[in-house]
Design a protein around this motif. Structure first.
Motif: not given
Length: 188
Positions: A104-120, A148-156
């Motif tokens: 659960v802590a890992g999921v919360v950490d990942v979700q918090e990190a996701l929130r910090r990524l730009p939307f795309r 764009t999907v490839k680059s944004q996914t890789s960068k994300g």
């Protein structure tokens, strides 16, 4: 310019609105349990009443008619919400992976990190890894090119790796992303 009848009807409706709006909003709140939706439902009901104001004002009990309109709109909203919950439950029930002792802590950490990524970047990572969409399907969903999907996914993913630190191998991140919907978390 309106006629005298139009002006009289308008004033009559305005008085009706002032007298009954709060009551109709309270009724909508009690029927749906959603405070935010209550004002919208009351406003939608009053708009519908305005479009039929000649009939409503001729009714024996216009307030009762208005309450009926609110009840019908609330029922429609509830039915729509139930259908949406069923679709979501059906989607999640089709997922075969069940995790015992989830991190659960890992999921919360990942979700918090996701929130910090730009939307795309976030959208590409989530659609590719949490929803297992192909690059082509992700591109269609977002209205962008496959490149764009490839680059944004890789960068994300690289940015997530940086945010989560070296102790989070990509496979663990992928598992946490896939389980992210099960924890009820919401990404912005």
């Amino acid at each position: 310019m309106g006629t005298v009848v139009d002006d009289a009807a308008s004033e009559e409706f305005h008085a009706f609105f002032e007298r009954h709006y709060a009551e109709l909003s309270r009724l909508a709140h009690l029927l749906t349990g959603e405070a935010d939706a209550a004002d919208d439902l009351a406003a939608d009901a009053l708009l519908a009443l305005w479009h039929r104001w000649d009939r409503v004002r001729a009714a024996d009990h216009p307030a009762a008619y208005a309450r009926g309109v609110v009840a019908n709109l609330a029922r429609t909203r509830i039915r729509s919400a139930v259908r949406e919950r069923r679709r979501v439950a059906l989607f999640w029930s089709q997922r075969e992976e069940k995790t015992e002792n989830p991190d659960v802590a890992g999921v919360v950490d990942v979700q918090e990190a996701l929130r910090r990524l730009p939307f795309r970047k976030r959208a590409c990572v989530v659609l590719r890894h949490a929803f297992d969409l192909s690059e082509k399907d992700t591109a269609l969903a977002l209205g962008v090119s496959v490149g764009t999907v490839k680059s944004q996914t890789s960068k994300g993913m690289a940015e997530l790796q940086r945010l989560l630190g070296p102790q989070s191998p990509p496979l663990r991140m992928h598992a946490a992303l896939a389980r992210g919907g099960e924890s009820g978390g919401r990404t912005r």
